[in-house]
Scaffold this active site. Structure first.
Site, PDB file in Angstrom:
ATOM      1  N   ARG A 186      13.119   6.403  -6.126  1.00  0.00           N
ATOM      2  CA  ARG A 186      12.207   5.465  -6.771  1.00  0.00           C
ATOM      3  C   ARG A 186      11.342   6.084  -7.862  1.00  0.00           C
ATOM      4  NH1 ARG A 186      10.290   2.022  -1.399  1.00  0.00           N
ATOM      5  NH2 ARG A 186      12.175   0.751  -1.273  1.00  0.00           N
ATOM      6  N   GLU A 228       1.500   3.160   7.648  1.00  0.00           N
ATOM      7  CA  GLU A 228       1.174   3.668   6.309  1.00  0.00           C
ATOM      8  C   GLU A 228      -0.173   4.368   6.265  1.00  0.00           C
ATOM      9  OE1 GLU A 228       1.509   1.999   1.688  1.00  0.00           O
ATOM     10  OE2 GLU A 228       1.884   0.655   3.391  1.00  0.00           O
ATOM     11  N   HIS A 256       3.284   0.650  -4.744  1.00  0.00           N
ATOM     12  CA  HIS A 256       4.022   0.057  -3.626  1.00  0.00           C
ATOM     13  C   HIS A 256       3.716   0.685  -2.281  1.00  0.00           C
ATOM     14  CE1 HIS A 256       7.192  -1.985  -1.518  1.00  0.00           C
ATOM     15  NE2 HIS A 256       7.841  -0.868  -1.255  1.00  0.00           N
ATOM     16  N   ARG A 278       8.903   8.400  -0.755  1.00  0.00           N
ATOM     17  CA  ARG A 278       9.626   7.820   0.375  1.00  0.00           C
ATOM     18  C   ARG A 278      11.027   7.327   0.024  1.00  0.00           C
ATOM     19  NH1 ARG A 278      10.253   2.683   2.162  1.00  0.00           N
ATOM     20  NH2 ARG A 278       8.598   1.765   0.879  1.00  0.00           N
ATOM     21  N   LEU A 315       9.638   1.059   7.585  1.00  0.00           N
ATOM     22  CA  LEU A 315       9.593   0.300   8.831  1.00  0.00           C
ATOM     23  C   LEU A 315      10.014   1.172  10.012  1.00  0.00           C
ATOM     24  CD1 LEU A 315      11.168  -3.125   7.715  1.00  0.00           C
ATOM     25  CD2 LEU A 315       8.749  -2.596   8.057  1.00  0.00           C
ATOM     26  N   LYS A 354      -7.664  -7.742   9.929  1.00  0.00           N
ATOM     27  CA  LYS A 354      -8.688  -7.907   8.888  1.00  0.00           C
ATOM     28  C   LYS A 354      -8.662  -9.310   8.292  1.00  0.00           C
ATOM     29  CE  LYS A 354     -10.430  -5.436   4.802  1.00  0.00           C
ATOM     30  NZ  LYS A 354     -10.160  -4.316   3.856  1.00  0.00           N
ATOM     31  N   GLU A 376      20.773   1.360  -0.456  1.00  0.00           N
ATOM     32  CA  GLU A 376      19.725   1.318  -1.465  1.00  0.00           C
ATOM     33  C   GLU A 376      19.676   2.639  -2.211  1.00  0.00           C
ATOM     34  OE1 GLU A 376      16.698  -1.917   0.562  1.00  0.00           O
ATOM     35  OE2 GLU A 376      16.132   0.175   0.584  1.00  0.00           O
ATOM     36  N   GLY A 413      13.878  -5.095   1.821  1.00  0.00           N
ATOM     37  CA  GLY A 413      15.188  -4.440   1.864  1.00  0.00           C
ATOM     38  C   GLY A 413      15.803  -4.281   3.239  1.00  0.00           C
TER      39      GLY A 413
END
Length: 393
Positions: free
Chosen positions: A269, A354, A330, A365, A371, A35, A113, A48
């Site tokens: 999160r 996504e 996010h 998530r 990834l 795009k 994390e 991360g």
């Protein structure tokens, strides 16, 4: 209108689209659309790292960590597929030239994390997504069977008798393209461009989901939107700069305006984001703080050099002082409903990354699963198109 004919059309040039292209047979003629320019994709922004199953003893805890973060609304089959496929993906990335951090003996160095019960995340400084995407892009660009068009926006899909037969697109010059293909893959990214505060690029406006819905393709969990706890607070307009969750995994702590810790930084999160919002409302402020005081200087300079440089550019030295942070949109856990082979409910239409919802993430998530999930299920889409039996080896 200009008519083009390909075996496979892929809308999107992030890691999901690129990895799908890499796993399609070399005799398939492939067209990929970007795009914007090729560097303007969210895959480039991932800081991360990427998760991997360390060994068989790690399976149960990795599975549980993913399920717990997703509030147990995850599709269990998809979680298993992702975890089982992780080691072969990491090995393949390294074969292609991706450089992950290593120990002195050459083995992979893992970081941790939020919501992970143990370190299992491979990383390249604090620009893991850029490292992976750059290598994949370079590899795909070397393929003679792949054509990439930049600044070309998908505007609709082509449909005949209920089957997807390609896509419509428009170039930056306004030229309309009818791209006819036997199979089509949507890899158009998330929805961050629809939000005022987001870590995503503004061009990510949910195009794949909007077009899919128009044609009656099933969508799933469109309200499952993840807020990242720590983006760098600034009054400047545009995309929010992400402060990687691995910073908290390495010891950074959240502080209010009184210099007090107010939550467990390593919760999932959504929990941490809610705690920050609650503290902001309590103090009636626009942001809170993240302190790197407990993180060794060597770790900051080698693991988080770009975060260090970004903050320094805006007047904050994380070696000496906390930085202002605020939660921001996010990641999108919902999307176009797909099965374990990334097939949508429309024949010959696939969705990966996504844009898709294969159920891995549930309602929230787990850090650094994005990834990996994108790569594992993009590979499965390519395998299915090629008629190759799916494996996790």
């Amino acid at each position: 209108m200009k008519h083009l004919y390909y075996d496979v059309a892929i809308a999107g040039c992030g890691i999901a689209g690129l990895y799908a292209a890499l796993h399609l047979p070399p005799d398939r003629k492939i067209l990929m659309l970007s795009k914007g320019d090729l560097s303007t994709c969210d895959s480039m922004l991932a800081q991360g790292g990427i998760c991997v199953l360390r060994d068989e003893d790690d399976y149960d805890s990795y599975f549980e960590d993913t399920m717990r973060a997703g509030h147990y609304e995850n599709r269990r089959e998809s979680v298993d597929i992702m975890i089982r496929g992780s080691r072969s993906v990491i090995n393949h990335l390294m074969e292609l030239g991706v450089h992950f951090a290593t120990n002195p003996d050459g083995t992979l160095l893992y970081t941790k994390e939020g919501a992970h019960s143990r370190p299992r995340i491979c990383f390249h400084e604090d620009v893991t997504g850029k490292e992976i995407t750059t290598v994949l892009l370079r590899t795909v660009q070397s393929l003679s069977n792949v054509t990439i068009l930049e600044y070309t926006t998908m505007t609709d899909l082509l449909e005949e008798e209920g089957k997807c037969t390609g896509i419509l697109a428009e170039t930056a010059d306004g030229e309309e393209l009818a791209i006819h293909s036997k199979d089509t893959i949507f890899a158009t990214g998330g929805i961050g461009g629809l939000y005022k505060h987001s870590t995503n690029y503004p061009i990510l406006t949910g195009d794949g989901c909007r077009i899919a819905e128009k044609h009656g393709v099933a969508l799933e969990h469109m309200d499952y939107v993840q807020i990242h706890p720590t983006s760098f607070y600034t009054e400047e307009p545009g995309r929010q700069f992400l402060i990687s969750e691995s910073a908290r995994g390495e010891g950074a702590v959240l502080l209010n305006h009184k210099g007090e810790r107010f939550t467990n930084e390593l919760e999932p999160r959504d929990v941490v984001s809610a705690a920050i919002h609650k503290e902001m409302e309590k103090e009636q402020v626009e942001y809170e703080f993240l302190s790197f005081a407990n993180v060794p200087k060597e770790t900051i300079l080698h693991h988080f050099p770009h975060i260090y440089e970004h903050c320094l550019k805006h007047g904050y030295d994380i070696l000496k002082e906390p930085i202002p942070i605020v939660p921001a949109q996010h990641y999108f856990m919902g999307g176009i409903h797909v099965d374990s082979n990334s097939q949508t409910t429309m024949p010959h239409l696939y969705a990966v990354g996504e844009t898709s919802c294969n159920g891995v993430h549930g309602r929230n998530r787990l850090a650094s699963n994005s990834l990996l999930e994108s790569l594992v299920f993009a590979r499965r889409a390519a395998w299915h198109i090629a008629g190759v039996p799916a494996t996790n080896g």
